[in-house]
Write an enzyme that holds these catalytic residues in place. Structure first.
Site, PDB file in Angstrom:
ATOM      1  N   ASP A 118       0.839  -1.192   0.000  1.00  0.00           N
ATOM      2  CA  ASP A 118       0.000   0.000   0.000  1.00  0.00           C
ATOM      3  C   ASP A 118       0.879   1.249   0.000  1.00  0.00           C
ATOM      4  O   ASP A 118       2.071   1.182   0.327  1.00  0.00           O
ATOM      5  CB  ASP A 118      -0.896   0.042   1.241  1.00  0.00           C
ATOM      6  CG  ASP A 118      -1.940  -1.052   1.234  1.00  0.00           C
ATOM      7  OD1 ASP A 118      -2.509  -1.323   0.164  1.00  0.00           O
ATOM      8  OD2 ASP A 118      -2.174  -1.649   2.305  1.00  0.00           O
ATOM      9  N   ASP A 146       1.088   4.346   2.172  1.00  0.00           N
ATOM     10  CA  ASP A 146       0.586   4.844   3.453  1.00  0.00           C
ATOM     11  C   ASP A 146       0.780   6.357   3.534  1.00  0.00           C
ATOM     12  O   ASP A 146       1.915   6.853   3.510  1.00  0.00           O
ATOM     13  CB  ASP A 146       1.314   4.170   4.616  1.00  0.00           C
ATOM     14  CG  ASP A 146       1.010   2.683   4.685  1.00  0.00           C
ATOM     15  OD1 ASP A 146      -0.181   2.337   4.709  1.00  0.00           O
ATOM     16  OD2 ASP A 146       1.959   1.872   4.706  1.00  0.00           O
TER      17      ASP A 146
END
Length: 230
Positions: A146, A148
């Protein structure tokens, strides 16, 4: 909680001086010593984490995360040192700092997101795997990683603009991360986006020493109070 302290803001970056590294090395488990010693040699920053129980006002809790192994497991080494061992510290990296270190499938989207953030005057930093790859040059990113982001709104308008922007770009990029309120509380931005339309809803908040549930309306009131005092 009262105003946010720079020394306790989760995800902030901290560089240690010689005394700090010696204290860190004296306390880590033997199996982590080599990793910490390499961090010291490269002068890479540690990351501010949640405070341990019993951590005093004169100490800071940090962490070092190594690149994931072949199974995707990322070893995290906790550190806890005296503040005298801190040489320098700063907020998380900006999106502009990490674009060239992102995968080719992310770069164009991140560049556009950076432009929109700047145009709206928002403060959004980067932590996690992408930030660590940019800081160290080591391979942290995987196909399932991901991006972040740490969004720090100053008022309710910025909060609404920023969440709308994150939702828009989440259709193109694997965005994750938190909203960091001036009180020091942080909420996963995706959870906030689902709950914010119902002020009576509670969301999970993280703070310097733990987690709790708090009503949306209370977080909004704290944000408005901060904006009025600024």
């Amino acid at each position: 909680m009262s105003g946010r302290s720079e020394l306790s803001t989760r995800h902030g970056l901290v560089w240690l001086n010689e005394a700090g590294w010696l204290e860190a090395l004296a306390c880590v488990a033997d199996e982590h010593r080599f990793a910490v010693q390499r961090w010291r040699q490269q002068d890479w920053p540690a990351v501010i984490r949640r405070r341990d129980a019993g951590c005093t006002a004169g100490e800071i809790c940090l962490g070092i995360a190594l690149p994931p192994d072949q199974d995707g497991v990322k070893l995290r080494v906790p550190l806890r040192i005296d503040l005298k061992g801190v040489r320098a510290m700063r907020a998380p990296l900006a999106i502009a700092d990490v674009i060239e270190h992102a995968g080719s499938q992310w770069r164009d989207g991140l560049l556009e997101l950076h432009g929109d953030i700047a145009a709206q005057g928002l403060e959004i930093g980067v932590y996690g795997s992408l930030a660590l790859q940019a800081l160290t040059g080591q391979p942290y990113l995987r196909s399932a990683s991901d991006i972040d982001l740490l969004f720090s709104p100053l008022d309710r308008l910025q909060l609404e603009q920023g969440v709308s922007l994150l939702q828009q770009y989440a259709a193109r990029l694997p965005l994750d991360g938190e909203i960091s309120f001036p009180s020091g509380y942080a909420v996963a931005w995706k959870e906030w986006a689902q709950a914010c339309g119902k002020p009576g809803n509670r969301v999970l908040v993280k703070h310097d020493s733990g987690v709790a549930l708090q009503r949306v309306v209370e977080l909004l009131a704290g944000l408005e109070e901060h904006a009025c005092a600024a």
